[in-house]
Design an enzyme around this catalytic site. Sequence first.
Site, PDB file in Angstrom:
ATOM      1  N   ASP A  28       0.913  -1.283  -0.147  1.00 49.50           N
ATOM      2  CA  ASP A  28       0.311  -0.299   0.134  1.00 49.50           C
ATOM      3  C   ASP A  28       0.958   1.117   0.160  1.00 49.50           C
ATOM      4  O   ASP A  28       1.836   1.228   0.556  1.00 49.50           O
ATOM      5  CB  ASP A  28      -0.900  -0.574   1.257  1.00 49.50           C
ATOM      6  N   GLY A  29       0.240   2.349  -0.443  1.00 49.79           N
ATOM      7  CA  GLY A  29       0.893   3.291  -0.333  1.00 49.79           C
ATOM      8  C   GLY A  29       1.590   4.061  -1.939  1.00 49.79           C
ATOM      9  O   GLY A  29       2.336   5.115  -1.955  1.00 49.79           O
ATOM     10  N   ARG A  41      -1.538   9.339  -9.873  1.00 53.03           N
ATOM     11  CA  ARG A  41      -0.793   8.217  -8.970  1.00 53.03           C
ATOM     12  C   ARG A  41      -0.916   7.001  -9.427  1.00 53.03           C
ATOM     13  O   ARG A  41       0.012   5.871  -9.139  1.00 53.03           O
ATOM     14  CB  ARG A  41      -2.734   7.740  -8.477  1.00 53.03           C
ATOM     15  N   HIS A  45       2.520   3.275  -9.153  1.00 52.65           N
ATOM     16  CA  HIS A  45       2.210   1.800  -8.970  1.00 52.65           C
ATOM     17  C   HIS A  45       3.109   0.760 -10.355  1.00 52.65           C
ATOM     18  O   HIS A  45       3.442   0.396  -9.872  1.00 52.65           O
ATOM     19  CB  HIS A  45       0.560   1.663 -10.712  1.00 52.65           C
ATOM     20  N   ASN A  76     -11.092  -2.632  -5.036  1.00 54.12           N
ATOM     21  CA  ASN A  76      -9.960  -1.339  -5.782  1.00 54.12           C
ATOM     22  C   ASN A  76     -10.897  -1.218  -7.330  1.00 54.12           C
ATOM     23  O   ASN A  76     -11.028  -0.570  -7.905  1.00 54.12           O
ATOM     24  CB  ASN A  76      -8.767  -2.313  -5.903  1.00 54.12           C
ATOM     25  N   ARG A 202      -4.925  -1.734   9.176  1.00 52.30           N
ATOM     26  CA  ARG A 202      -5.717  -2.249   8.676  1.00 52.30           C
ATOM     27  C   ARG A 202      -5.411  -3.353   7.818  1.00 52.30           C
ATOM     28  O   ARG A 202      -4.314  -3.452   6.768  1.00 52.30           O
ATOM     29  CB  ARG A 202      -7.028  -1.363   8.185  1.00 52.30           C
ATOM     30  N   SER A 204      -8.045  -4.603   5.216  1.00 50.37           N
ATOM     31  CA  SER A 204      -8.351  -4.195   4.027  1.00 50.37           C
ATOM     32  C   SER A 204      -9.147  -5.466   3.546  1.00 50.37           C
ATOM     33  O   SER A 204      -9.115  -5.646   1.881  1.00 50.37           O
ATOM     34  CB  SER A 204      -7.744  -3.640   3.222  1.00 50.37           C
TER      35      SER A 204
HETATM   36  C1  IPE Z   1      -5.487  -2.765   0.218  1.00 48.45           C
HETATM   37  O1  IPE Z   1      -4.760  -1.497  -0.184  1.00 48.45           O
HETATM   38  C2  IPE Z   1      -5.686  -3.550  -1.238  1.00 48.45           C
HETATM   39  C3  IPE Z   1      -3.864  -3.710  -1.974  1.00 48.45           C
HETATM   40  C4  IPE Z   1      -3.055  -3.078  -1.066  1.00 48.45           C
HETATM   41  C5  IPE Z   1      -4.375  -4.358  -3.383  1.00 48.45           C
HETATM   42  P1  IPE Z   1      -6.345  -0.112  -0.255  1.00 48.45           P
HETATM   43  O2  IPE Z   1      -5.031   1.151  -0.255  1.00 48.45           O
HETATM   44  O3  IPE Z   1      -7.264  -0.517  -1.245  1.00 48.45           O
HETATM   45  O4  IPE Z   1      -7.044  -0.157   1.374  1.00 48.45           O
HETATM   46  P2  IPE Z   1      -8.023   0.692   2.116  1.00 48.45           P
HETATM   47  O5  IPE Z   1      -8.842   1.312   0.359  1.00 48.45           O
HETATM   48  O6  IPE Z   1      -6.685   1.890   2.262  1.00 48.45           O
HETATM   49  O7  IPE Z   1      -8.256   0.095   3.458  1.00 48.45           O
HETATM   50  C1  IPE Z   2      -1.597   0.081  -3.199  1.00 47.14           C
HETATM   51  O1  IPE Z   2      -1.694   1.019  -3.589  1.00 47.14           O
HETATM   52  C2  IPE Z   2      -2.325  -0.552  -4.975  1.00 47.14           C
HETATM   53  C3  IPE Z   2      -3.213  -0.836  -4.927  1.00 47.14           C
HETATM   54  C4  IPE Z   2      -3.491  -0.439  -3.943  1.00 47.14           C
HETATM   55  C5  IPE Z   2      -3.186  -1.230  -6.270  1.00 47.14           C
HETATM   56  P1  IPE Z   2      -2.778   2.872  -2.976  1.00 47.14           P
HETATM   57  O2  IPE Z   2      -3.311   2.728  -4.943  1.00 47.14           O
HETATM   58  O3  IPE Z   2      -3.771   2.399  -2.378  1.00 47.14           O
HETATM   59  O4  IPE Z   2      -1.817   3.872  -2.493  1.00 47.14           O
HETATM   60  P2  IPE Z   2      -2.281   4.910  -1.544  1.00 47.14           P
HETATM   61  O5  IPE Z   2      -3.281   4.242  -0.776  1.00 47.14           O
HETATM   62  O6  IPE Z   2      -3.627   5.499  -2.569  1.00 47.14           O
HETATM   63  O7  IPE Z   2      -1.381   5.414  -1.120  1.00 47.14           O
HETATM   64 MG    MG Z   3      -4.506   2.561  -0.523  1.00 46.64          MG
END
Ligand code: IPE
Ligand code: IPE
Ligand code: MG
Length: 256
Positions: A28-29, A41, A45, A76, A202, A204
């Site tokens: 995440d992040g 964004r 990725h 997602n 969390r 998720s």
């Molecule tokens: C969890 O991350 C799913 C993946 C890393 C693929 P999210 O960014 O989707 O989770 P939430 O929405 O913060 O809980």
């Molecule tokens: C995780 O990073 C990758 C996926 C869920 C696909 P995020 O895209 O959720 O990144 P943040 O949490 O918004 O920073």
């Molecule tokens: Mg995220």
Amino acid sequence: MESKERDEILKAQIALNRLPKHIAIIMDGNGRWAQLHGMARVFGHQSGVESVREVTEAAAEIGIEYLTLYAFSTENWNRPNDEVNALMALLVKTIQAELPTLNKNNIRLQCIGDIESLPEATRLELLDAMQQTAHNSRMTLILALSYSAKWEIVQAVKNISEKVSKGILQPDEIDETLIANELATKGIPDPELMIRTGGETRISNFLLWQIAYAELSFTKVFWPDFRKNDLYEAIIDFQQRQRRFGKTGEQIETFL
Ligand code: IPE
Ligand code: IPE
Ligand code: MG
């Protein structure tokens, strides 16, 4: 200190005889990392692919048997179309580009999730890569794609109910092993260590059944910044924990 040197010092602190067999990571992040750098964004990725490469290599090198990466959740799909499309395209590109390295490093690719819901190009690329790496034996890399634990549990309950209604299975034959064998992770040991990057604490909807007794490790590091040393640190911390499984500390020490 050079980062390679720092990595070697950390790596040497890992007890190779007490490694987790299976590590699961919520990557995440990416989006926040990109925003922090003033970029879209999607760039986050793309940059996260390098972390996948590093962590896969590091895990295989030290002898982890299973590495599960949460790449795309059921939820997602609710993101803007452009981001979903970019992620699906990135998956195709990455799998194509990494296939030779997976084979060179003897790594088997597997997938958990609702594969049928993926766009055809992504699904076919994935199935092809799984087939081409099926005989590799050093480590299994499991991508969680269009995956959520509640989706998985619903599938399992449907399958079990069907067997019961057909008379193939008696309700009193249902036990933990039977349920585990109906999950997408059938045949894969439960992760002992679950890491989440990006600062949220969390789960998720990831592997709810399988993490019943996993050690959880949360780091503020955004996924695109996660490197070998971060994985080593999580493993070293894991090895310092006392896993009691409901027993007392004294009971555990007696058996050490
Ligand atoms: C969890 O991350 C799913 C993946 C890393 C693929 P999210 O960014 O989707 O989770 P939430 O929405 O913060 O809980
Ligand atoms: C995780 O990073 C990758 C996926 C869920 C696909 P995020 O895209 O959720 O990144 P943040 O949490 O918004 O920073
Ligand atoms: Mg995220």
